[in-house]
Design a protein around this motif. Structure first.
Motif, PDB file in Angstrom:
ATOM      1  N   GLY A 371       0.865  -1.353   0.112  1.00 13.57           N
ATOM      2  CA  GLY A 371      -0.094   0.437  -0.031  1.00 13.57           C
ATOM      3  C   GLY A 371       1.464   1.464   0.194  1.00 13.57           C
ATOM      4  O   GLY A 371       0.610   2.181  -0.675  1.00 13.57           O
ATOM      5  N   THR A 372       1.238   1.141   0.427  1.00  6.32           N
ATOM      6  CA  THR A 372       3.110   2.470   1.346  1.00  6.32           C
ATOM      7  C   THR A 372       3.384   2.122  -0.764  1.00  6.32           C
ATOM      8  O   THR A 372       3.820   4.069  -1.326  1.00  6.32           O
ATOM      9  CB  THR A 372       3.721   2.514   1.857  1.00  6.32           C
ATOM     10  N   ARG A 373       3.550   1.372  -1.348  1.00  5.00           N
ATOM     11  CA  ARG A 373       4.523   1.750  -2.061  1.00  5.00           C
ATOM     12  C   ARG A 373       3.289   2.625  -3.748  1.00  5.00           C
ATOM     13  O   ARG A 373       4.052   3.030  -4.080  1.00  5.00           O
ATOM     14  CB  ARG A 373       5.179   0.364  -3.085  1.00  5.00           C
ATOM     15  N   GLN A 374       2.314   1.412  -3.695  1.00  2.32           N
ATOM     16  CA  GLN A 374       1.122   2.365  -3.976  1.00  2.32           C
ATOM     17  C   GLN A 374       1.207   3.386  -3.985  1.00  2.32           C
ATOM     18  O   GLN A 374       0.845   4.485  -4.896  1.00  2.32           O
ATOM     19  CB  GLN A 374       0.136   1.661  -4.142  1.00  2.32           C
ATOM     20  N   MET A 375       1.297   4.525  -2.728  1.00  6.06           N
ATOM     21  CA  MET A 375       1.146   6.089  -2.698  1.00  6.06           C
ATOM     22  C   MET A 375       2.199   6.788  -3.112  1.00  6.06           C
ATOM     23  O   MET A 375       2.378   7.864  -3.413  1.00  6.06           O
ATOM     24  CB  MET A 375       0.853   6.239  -0.769  1.00  6.06           C
ATOM     25  N   ILE A 376       3.502   6.361  -2.822  1.00  8.64           N
ATOM     26  CA  ILE A 376       4.586   6.358  -3.889  1.00  8.64           C
ATOM     27  C   ILE A 376       4.064   6.469  -5.204  1.00  8.64           C
ATOM     28  O   ILE A 376       4.946   7.343  -5.657  1.00  8.64           O
ATOM     29  CB  ILE A 376       5.432   5.482  -3.126  1.00  8.64           C
ATOM     30  N   SER A 380       4.557   9.832  -7.209  1.00  9.12           N
ATOM     31  CA  SER A 380       5.776  10.269  -8.167  1.00  9.12           C
ATOM     32  C   SER A 380       5.027  10.902  -9.381  1.00  9.12           C
ATOM     33  O   SER A 380       5.915  11.917 -10.070  1.00  9.12           O
ATOM     34  CB  SER A 380       6.340   9.624  -8.762  1.00  9.12           C
ATOM     35  N   LEU A 381       3.617  11.230  -9.307  1.00  7.11           N
ATOM     36  CA  LEU A 381       2.713  12.010 -10.034  1.00  7.11           C
ATOM     37  C   LEU A 381       3.025  13.385 -10.417  1.00  7.11           C
ATOM     38  O   LEU A 381       3.104  14.516 -11.479  1.00  7.11           O
ATOM     39  CB  LEU A 381       1.394  11.786 -10.529  1.00  7.11           C
ATOM     40  N   ILE A 382       3.346  13.715  -9.090  1.00  7.45           N
ATOM     41  CA  ILE A 382       3.565  15.603  -8.864  1.00  7.45           C
ATOM     42  C   ILE A 382       4.592  15.894  -9.295  1.00  7.45           C
ATOM     43  O   ILE A 382       4.932  17.018  -9.943  1.00  7.45           O
ATOM     44  CB  ILE A 382       4.280  15.349  -7.598  1.00  7.45           C
TER      45      ILE A 382
END
Length: 453
Positions: A371-376, A380-382
């Motif tokens: 879940g944390t990896r998906q948040m990262i 990264s879209l920023i």
């Protein structure tokens, strides 16, 4: 009321009686002491100024001399000064140093704020002022600023700093300096500062950062172009337009203001610039180029800018950008929750409450690591789409009951999607191949005969 403060103020002035003129307290300095030493006393600075002015007259310290009015040819002279002002940046009252330059012919003026009145800021502000006026004055008049004057010699002669000499040689203007403690020799800029304070620094302006504040100040300068100064036959803006052909032309390239250094990236992913650490997305041990500007710090690797930070003027601080650590956090997702870059983003308002809700839902569905990896991946879209668009995509997804990274990516890029329209083809010469539609009546009649038989 100033009554209870009279003994305190008179005591300060009494100690000034035998001091040299340049060391005596001004009303502003007395007001600052009152605020620092007696915070319970609520009194306006203007009240202190009025009392100190009258008391100095009684002591015979203030004598007003007659000044001779001056006239100025277009493009002949500009006057420069620094002054102190307060603004609310990101909700915090902040003391700022403001550069100002005024045309003595048209009355137009330029103002720009900085955290510190450094030599770099001083020179950079000149270039912004030249761009505003669209030219350079032949003579600029100053106080005896340390960033420009190394030593005061006899009379009006000055030993200037090497960097200031190089700067004015680049822009081809001459400098003149006032007699020490004789502010009336540049009365134009002194009166301009008072006018601008009253009209644009009250009430205290509010901005997200220094860049936004300077955009407001520039807009205020353009607003003042509509005013008409007493004794002038036209508005400031109209006189400014007439003056432009008389100014020296702008240089083809600006003066190199950056201070260069070549530090190595440490194990925390930071480079040391003066006393502060700034994050940089480069491998530890890499030697990078750092360009230090008055308001920003740029980190370059092989000529490519890999990081840009707002300059920190405090000492022994860490300026960290979470975006620079995303590659590391993808391999070490457990480090995100307690990381200093995340805390820095929260403090700067770059990590809204919606990000916490999204992270919580992703961990609930996929477990802490995944879940944390998906948040990262969402963060990264920023880099490509910016904070505002990604935040809007996250909030829209949550409002739809969705917490999928792919869906958020789609929402972030949706504004850039376009649907191709069908292409219209001109028939042109193909029209000669057109044939009339077949007539089916004879066939229908034949069919009718067959049925009848």
């Amino acid at each position: 009321m100033v009554g209870p403060l009279i003994p305190f103020i008179d005591g300060i002035l009494e100690t000034d009686r035998s001091a040299p003129r340049k060391q005596r307290h001004t009303a502003h300095r007395i007001f600052q002491r009152i605020v620092a030493e007696m915070p319970e006393r609520k009194v306006a600075e203007v009240t202190i100024r009025q009392y100190v002015r009258g008391r100095k007259l009684e002591l015979g310290w203030s004598t007003r001399a007659t000044c001779v009015p001056q006239s100025y040819a277009p493009g002949q002279e500009g006057q420069v000064d620094w002054y102190e002002a307060w603004a609310e940046l990101s909700g915090e009252p902040t003391t700022l140093q403001v550069f100002s330059m005024r045309s003595m012919a048209s009355g137009a003026a330029f103002h720009r704020a900085y955290q510190r009145a450094t030599q770099q800021a001083f020179l950079e502000a000149h270039e912004h002022a030249f761009e505003y006026f669209q030219g350079v004055f032949r003579v600029l008049r100053y106080d005896n600023l340390k960033v420009a004057v190394k030593k005061i010699v006899r009379g009006f002669r000055r030993e200037e700093t090497a960097r200031f000499i190089a700067f004015r040689s680049h822009w081809r203007f001459e400098s003149e300096f006032c007699t020490p403690y004789e502010a009336h020799e540049k009365g134009g800029i002194e009166s301009e500062v008072g006018y601008f304070r009253r009209n644009h620094w009250v009430p205290m302006p509010k901005a997200r950062d220094l860049a936004e504040l300077n955009a407001q100040l520039l807009e205020a300068c353009h607003q003042d172009e509509r005013r008409q100064i007493a004794g002038h036959r036209q508005s400031v803006g109209a006189a400014m337009i007439e003056e432009r052909p008389h100014l020296l032309a702008l240089a083809e390239h600006g003066f190199e203001l950056a201070e260069l250094s070549f530090p190595r990236v440490d194990g925390l992913g930071c480079v040391r610039v003066q006393t502060n650490l700034y994050s940089a997305p480069a491998r530890p041990g890499t030697t990078v180029e750092v360009r230090l500007y008055p308001s920003s710090v740029e980190v370059r690797d092989h000529g490519r800018c890999i990081a840009r930070h707002e300059r920190c003027h405090e000492r022994q601080q860490q300026v960290l950008e979470l975006e620079h650590y995303l590659d590391v956090l993808e391999r070490k997702p457990g480090a995100l929750a307690g990381s200093k870059p995340l805390a820095a983003w929260r403090q700067r308002g770059l990590w809204p409450e919606s990000y916490d809700r999204l992270l919580e839902q992703l961990i609930r569905r996929h477990g802490k690591q995944s879940g944390t990896r998906q948040m990262i991946e969402v963060l990264s879209l920023i880099k490509e789409h910016g904070h505002k668009r990604v935040r809007a995509a996250v909030e829209e997804a949550l409002s739809l009951g969705c917490s999928d990274g792919a869906a958020i990516r789609h929402l972030a890029v949706a504004q850039d999607l376009t649907h191709a329209r069908g292409t219209l083809i001109e028939l042109g010469e193909l029209s000669r191949f057109e044939r009339p539609l077949p007539v089916m009546t004879d066939y229908d009649r034949l069919l009718g005969q067959e049925v009848g038989s």
